[in-house]
Structures are given as structure tokens and as C-alpha cells.
Scaffold this motif. Sequence first.
Motif, PDB file in Angstrom:
ATOM      1  N   GLN A   1      43.921 -74.836 -54.994  1.00 66.49           N
ATOM      2  CA  GLN A   1      44.407 -75.267 -56.363  1.00 66.49           C
ATOM      3  C   GLN A   1      44.544 -73.850 -57.058  1.00 66.49           C
ATOM      4  OE1 GLN A   1      43.726 -79.025 -58.219  1.00 66.49           O
ATOM      5  NE2 GLN A   1      42.538 -79.817 -56.482  1.00 66.49           N
TER       6      GLN A   1
ATOM      7  N   ARG B   1      49.714 -68.281 -58.514  1.00 67.35           N
ATOM      8  CA  ARG B   1      50.808 -68.008 -57.910  1.00 67.35           C
ATOM      9  C   ARG B   1      51.918 -68.412 -59.086  1.00 67.35           C
ATOM     10  NH1 ARG B   1      52.963 -68.202 -52.387  1.00 67.35           N
ATOM     11  NH2 ARG B   1      55.182 -67.806 -52.476  1.00 67.35           N
ATOM     12  N   GLU B   2      51.915 -69.351 -60.032  1.00 63.77           N
ATOM     13  CA  GLU B   2      52.858 -69.573 -60.911  1.00 63.77           C
ATOM     14  C   GLU B   2      52.588 -68.676 -62.050  1.00 63.77           C
ATOM     15  OE1 GLU B   2      51.779 -73.739 -62.301  1.00 63.77           O
ATOM     16  OE2 GLU B   2      52.348 -74.823 -60.145  1.00 63.77           O
TER      17      GLU B   2
ATOM     18  N   LYS C   1      47.471 -71.768 -56.091  1.00 59.84           N
ATOM     19  CA  LYS C   1      48.673 -72.091 -56.323  1.00 59.84           C
ATOM     20  C   LYS C   1      48.959 -71.961 -57.754  1.00 59.84           C
ATOM     21  CE  LYS C   1      51.445 -76.446 -56.436  1.00 59.84           C
ATOM     22  NZ  LYS C   1      51.331 -77.991 -55.965  1.00 59.84           N
TER      23      LYS C   1
END
Length: 227
Positions: A139, A145-146, A142
Motif C-alpha cells: 500500500q 507511486r502516486e 502504491k
Amino acid sequence: MAKATKEVDIERLIAQEASDFIKELEVERVLKSFKLNPYDILDLGINATENEIKKQYRKKSLLIHPDKFKHPRGIEAFDQLKKAEAMLGDKDKRDEVDAVMRHARVQVLKPLFPPGTNTSEVPDDDPRLTALDPPLDMQVKKKAREVFVEEELLKRRAQKIAYANEGAEAAKKEAEINQRKRKQEDEATWESRRDERVSTWREFAGTSSSSAAAPKKTKKKKLNVLG
């Protein structure tokens, strides 16, 4: 004896194929990893020590080095590995990456705890985190990454603005240079035609002098004779 040798050769061939398969998987893993996150490329956690980073890089680089394993995109994968190790080896760059990772972790944990909780102090082995599905690490990656993508877009926009400003400044300077050049050309043209202007002026002045020196013709008055 021949049978034993043949079996050894087969085992060696199988071992080589298994080794090549592992190397191929590693090349593909590196190529699929998120390029803006060096931890993802090196397959490491954010808490990795400097020594662990070096050991991991050495292990991975020996595995996929283009001189040791031929792959159509092997050089590309190896270059990504080198860049990731270099980024984490640079203190300032690693601090920037770590700041993004910490921010991502806080964003993931924020909804899981009461308002006002200092989530940065919550350890990874906290029961509320170990039970997460998907796992915390996944999580955080992820979310990171954003954040990485958002920051990269901001950097690119800033670069475009900078380039646009540089272009406008360059155009302004070029216009000034062209203006000075035209002025110099006009001055040169004016100077080159100086003799022509002097000659024309002299001709004009000479004509004017001749006209002034010539006696004026007086009209004779007609006398009336008285008869």
C-alpha cells in the motif's frame, strides 16, 4: 563411467537453464519496477542500511550484468539498477526519496487511526498494520507511486515554464541584437553615401550661386510719344 558423465552433463545443463531463468526473471522485474522509486528497483525496504544497499546492488548486478547474461533489454535493466544505487548512495537524493516514502506511509495510515495520532511513530509490526490486506508495504509503494508521479509532473511543468521564459528572454535578446545590427547597417549605409551627398549638395549649391549672380533682366517700359 560414460553414463555418470552424461548424468553430470544433464545436471549441469539443468542448473544452467535454471540460472538463466532466474536471471531473466530478474531482468523483467527490474524493467517492470517503478523507475522513480529506487527502493522498488533494488527490491529493498525504506529502512535498508547503506551496507544493505551496496550488498543488494552487488548481488543484483552480478545476476543481470550484460557481460554475464545476454538479454535483449539487459543493458537497460542494468542501467536502471545502477541509477537506483547511485540515487540511494547520494544523501540529498535519498533524503528526498525517503521524504516521499514517509509521506506515503502517513497517508496510508491516516484513515486507520484516530485523529491526532502520530502515525509516523507507529511501528510496522503493530498488529493493526500486520493484518492489513493488501500488506502495508504494498500500500505504501502504491501511494508513493502516486506522490512520485505528482512531483514529477510538477517538475516538468516548472521546467516547461522555465524553458518558455528562457525562450522569451532569448527572443528579446535576439530582437535587441537585430535592432543594433540594423542600426549599424543604416549608419554604414549613411557613411558610404557621404560622398554622393556632398557632391549633390555642391551641385545644388553651385546652381543656386549662379542663379544669384546672374543680373536680373528688367522689362523695358514702353514710352508713350505724344504727337
